[in-house]
Design an enzyme around this catalytic site. Structure first.
Site, PDB file in Angstrom:
ATOM      1  N   ASP A 164       0.843  -1.207   0.000  1.00 27.80           N
ATOM      2  CA  ASP A 164       0.000   0.000   0.000  1.00 27.80           C
ATOM      3  C   ASP A 164       0.877   1.255   0.000  1.00 27.80           C
ATOM      4  OD1 ASP A 164      -2.274  -1.750   0.333  1.00 27.80           O
ATOM      5  OD2 ASP A 164      -1.507  -2.037   2.355  1.00 27.80           O
ATOM      6  N   HIS A 192      -4.769  -3.407   5.999  1.00 28.51           N
ATOM      7  CA  HIS A 192      -4.550  -3.663   4.564  1.00 28.51           C
ATOM      8  C   HIS A 192      -5.906  -4.037   3.963  1.00 28.51           C
ATOM      9  CE1 HIS A 192      -2.910  -4.965   0.807  1.00 28.51           C
ATOM     10  NE2 HIS A 192      -3.321  -6.205   0.998  1.00 28.51           N
TER      11      HIS A 192
HETATM   12  P1  NAD Z   1      -1.647 -18.772  -4.420  1.00 27.06           P
HETATM   13  O1  NAD Z   1      -2.975 -19.452  -4.334  1.00 27.06           O
HETATM   14  O2  NAD Z   1      -0.986 -18.622  -5.742  1.00 27.06           O
HETATM   15  O3  NAD Z   1      -0.609 -19.514  -3.473  1.00 27.06           O
HETATM   16  C1  NAD Z   1      -0.917 -19.814  -2.157  1.00 27.06           C
HETATM   17  C2  NAD Z   1      -0.080 -21.015  -1.786  1.00 27.06           C
HETATM   18  O4  NAD Z   1      -0.306 -21.249  -0.398  1.00 27.06           O
HETATM   19  C3  NAD Z   1      -0.491 -22.289  -2.524  1.00 27.06           C
HETATM   20  O5  NAD Z   1       0.690 -22.940  -3.024  1.00 27.06           O
HETATM   21  C4  NAD Z   1      -1.169 -23.118  -1.456  1.00 27.06           C
HETATM   22  O6  NAD Z   1      -0.998 -24.514  -1.647  1.00 27.06           O
HETATM   23  C5  NAD Z   1      -0.436 -22.637  -0.219  1.00 27.06           C
HETATM   24  N1  NAD Z   1      -1.127 -22.882   1.045  1.00 27.06           N
HETATM   25  C6  NAD Z   1      -2.436 -22.836   1.308  1.00 27.06           C
HETATM   26  N2  NAD Z   1      -2.663 -23.179   2.582  1.00 27.06           N
HETATM   27  C7  NAD Z   1      -1.464 -23.413   3.138  1.00 27.06           C
HETATM   28  C8  NAD Z   1      -1.044 -23.817   4.417  1.00 27.06           C
HETATM   29  N3  NAD Z   1      -1.913 -24.069   5.392  1.00 27.06           N
HETATM   30  N4  NAD Z   1       0.281 -23.979   4.642  1.00 27.06           N
HETATM   31  C9  NAD Z   1       1.170 -23.757   3.661  1.00 27.06           C
HETATM   32  N5  NAD Z   1       0.838 -23.402   2.416  1.00 27.06           N
HETATM   33  C10 NAD Z   1      -0.478 -23.219   2.167  1.00 27.06           C
HETATM   34  O7  NAD Z   1      -1.831 -17.358  -3.689  1.00 27.06           O
HETATM   35  P2  NAD Z   1      -0.879 -16.091  -3.778  1.00 27.06           P
HETATM   36  O8  NAD Z   1      -1.315 -15.257  -4.920  1.00 27.06           O
HETATM   37  O9  NAD Z   1       0.525 -16.507  -3.660  1.00 27.06           O
HETATM   38  O10 NAD Z   1      -1.368 -15.293  -2.469  1.00 27.06           O
HETATM   39  C11 NAD Z   1      -1.132 -15.781  -1.181  1.00 27.06           C
HETATM   40  C12 NAD Z   1      -1.811 -14.876  -0.143  1.00 27.06           C
HETATM   41  O11 NAD Z   1      -1.213 -13.580  -0.159  1.00 27.06           O
HETATM   42  C13 NAD Z   1      -3.298 -14.649  -0.385  1.00 27.06           C
HETATM   43  O12 NAD Z   1      -3.992 -14.708   0.867  1.00 27.06           O
HETATM   44  C14 NAD Z   1      -3.358 -13.231  -0.940  1.00 27.06           C
HETATM   45  O13 NAD Z   1      -4.599 -12.621  -0.701  1.00 27.06           O
HETATM   46  C15 NAD Z   1      -2.252 -12.592  -0.128  1.00 27.06           C
HETATM   47  N6  NAD Z   1      -1.730 -11.322  -0.639  1.00 27.06           N
HETATM   48  C16 NAD Z   1      -1.444 -10.344   0.275  1.00 27.06           C
HETATM   49  C17 NAD Z   1      -0.917  -9.134  -0.129  1.00 27.06           C
HETATM   50  C18 NAD Z   1      -0.625  -8.037   0.863  1.00 27.06           C
HETATM   51  O14 NAD Z   1      -0.303  -6.917   0.449  1.00 27.06           O
HETATM   52  N7  NAD Z   1      -0.685  -8.277   2.160  1.00 27.06           N
HETATM   53  C19 NAD Z   1      -0.676  -8.906  -1.489  1.00 27.06           C
HETATM   54  C20 NAD Z   1      -0.954  -9.935  -2.405  1.00 27.06           C
HETATM   55  C21 NAD Z   1      -1.491 -11.139  -1.963  1.00 27.06           C
HETATM   56  C1  LMR Z   2      -3.406  -6.811  -2.843  1.00 27.40           C
HETATM   57  O1  LMR Z   2      -3.545  -5.779  -2.194  1.00 27.40           O
HETATM   58  O2  LMR Z   2      -3.061  -6.813  -4.042  1.00 27.40           O
HETATM   59  C2  LMR Z   2      -3.607  -8.131  -2.147  1.00 27.40           C
HETATM   60  O3  LMR Z   2      -4.003  -7.944  -0.823  1.00 27.40           O
HETATM   61  C3  LMR Z   2      -4.482  -9.049  -2.885  1.00 27.40           C
HETATM   62  C4  LMR Z   2      -5.928  -8.632  -2.789  1.00 27.40           C
HETATM   63  O4  LMR Z   2      -6.761  -9.481  -2.455  1.00 27.40           O
HETATM   64  O5  LMR Z   2      -6.221  -7.472  -3.054  1.00 27.40           O
END
Ligand code: NAD
Ligand code: LMR
Length: 330
Positions: A164, A192
């Site tokens: 952010d 967030h």
């Molecule tokens: P993705 O689905 O591509 O990958 C997630 C991975 O986590 C998968 O490989 C899955 O098997 C694994 N997983 C699920 N449960 C698990 C567990 N209990 N233990 C270990 N591994 C586990 O998702 P992604 O795009 O990599 O996103 C991951 C997370 O990050 C999501 O919750 C997304 O919303 C979040 N995210 C946060 C931000 C932020 O700014 N805070 C930004 C982008 C994404």
């Molecule tokens: C983001 O801000 O890009 C991540 O938190 C993914 C989402 O769900 O928006």
């Protein structure tokens, strides 16, 4: 003489953020170009095959700083003696969902992993929660780690608001036509989520006040804040998938600055409140922080003016609601 390797646990290592993250950690972008690392990669049993493929690619990069790696589906193994833990593994949201809609499903992951961190990680392990809703997931992990053994101090459980912060810088850079590198002391308060309050009142660009350069409160309220707040949804809409490379980049920025210092600049980190700015103690809230000697400090004494008060109150109320929603898990 080369440094002792540091152990970096990454969860969700076979996912899309994992794929954008691991190679940069192994190349030294997170902990320094002279710091060897051992990667401890956690994912679900059904993702182990894909994870093997990622590790084959890591091998094929022949990174001089990659001193070892393991893959596991057991959190106790993944967090064993970890110096850093990046908790990425969780379900991402799809179109039309808010991040807090993931709470019920993802919260359980963080009770299990919090306990495993409390019992196994290095006593000064630095933890970054990326999996959404990341503030409340970090709060859950912090609470369960304390219950499970308390090896790691509560203040080491942080959530990712750096994306952010970076999004806000990029929007401001476009608005005033100055490079991102000219900016200092930006901050984002709160959750967030779309309620976050990206606040450029204290920011400078080459020493000039950004608020004066923008000088457009209507743009702030009607364009800037909604654009930054809803950027995640806009990426999902455009890509069909949530942000990955920019999320991995923000995770690197967060951990690098925490470990190596922010050179006096402010960085936004979601950290357990120490009561600053009237935010209840323990709530994981986005604050401006300065990092030095491997520790962060919340920047104190900033004025929350009449324009800002309702924004801070709104994001706080949302976090309190999320906390109430997971009370039974804790
Ligand atoms: P993705 O689905 O591509 O990958 C997630 C991975 O986590 C998968 O490989 C899955 O098997 C694994 N997983 C699920 N449960 C698990 C567990 N209990 N233990 C270990 N591994 C586990 O998702 P992604 O795009 O990599 O996103 C991951 C997370 O990050 C999501 O919750 C997304 O919303 C979040 N995210 C946060 C931000 C932020 O700014 N805070 C930004 C982008 C994404
Ligand atoms: C983001 O801000 O890009 C991540 O938190 C993914 C989402 O769900 O928006």
């Amino acid at each position: 003489m080369s440094k002792t390797p540091l152990r970096v646990a990454v969860t969700g290592a076979a996912g899309q953020i994992g794929y954008a993250l691991l190679f940069r950690i192994a190349s030294g972008e997170m902990l320094g170009k002279d710091q060897p690392v051992i990667l401890q990669l956690l994912d679900l049993p059904q993702a182990q095959k894909a994870l093997t493929g990622v590790m084959m690619e890591l091998d094929d990069c022949a990174f001089p700083l990659l001193a070892g790696m393991i893959a596991t589906d057991d959190p106790n193994v993944a967090f064993k003696d970890a110096d850093f833990a990046l908790l990425v593994g969780a379900r991402p949201r799809g179109p039309g969902m808010e991040r807090k809609d993931l709470l019920t499903e993802n919260a359980k992951i963080f009770t299990v992993q919090g306990a495993a961190i409390g019992q196994n990680a290095s006593p000064n392990c630095k933890i970054l929660v990326v999996g959404n809703p990341c503030n409340t997931n970090a709060y859950i992990a912090m609470k369960t780690a304390a219950k499970a053994g308390g090896r790691v101090p509560a203040k080491n459980f942080t959530a990712m608001l750096r994306l952010d912060h970076n999004r806000a810088l990029s929007q401001l850079s476009a608005k005033i036509g100055r490079p991102v590198s000219s900016f200092k002391t930006m901050t984002v308060w709160g959750n967030h989520s779309p309620t976050m309050y990206a606040d450029y009142r204290f920011a400078t660009s080459n020493g000039d006040s950004v608020a004066k350069l923008v000088n457009d409160q209507e743009w702030n309220a009607k364009t800037f804040l909604p654009t930054v707040g809803k950027r995640g949804a806009a990426i999902i809409e455009a890509r069909g998938l949530s942000s990955a490379a920019s999320a991995a980049n923000a995770a690197i920025d967060h951990m690098r600055d925490w470990h190596l210092g922010s050179n006096g600049d402010w960085v936004t980190m979601g950290v357990p409140s120490d009561g600053s700015y009237g935010i209840p103690e323990g709530l994981v809230f986005g604050f401006p922080c300065i990092c030095e000697n491997g520790e962060y400090t919340i920047v104190k004494g900033l004025e929350i003016d009449e324009f800002s008060k309702p924004y801070v109150a709104k994001t706080l109320a949302e976090l309190e609601e999320e906390r109430a929603g997971v009370a039974d898990l804790l």
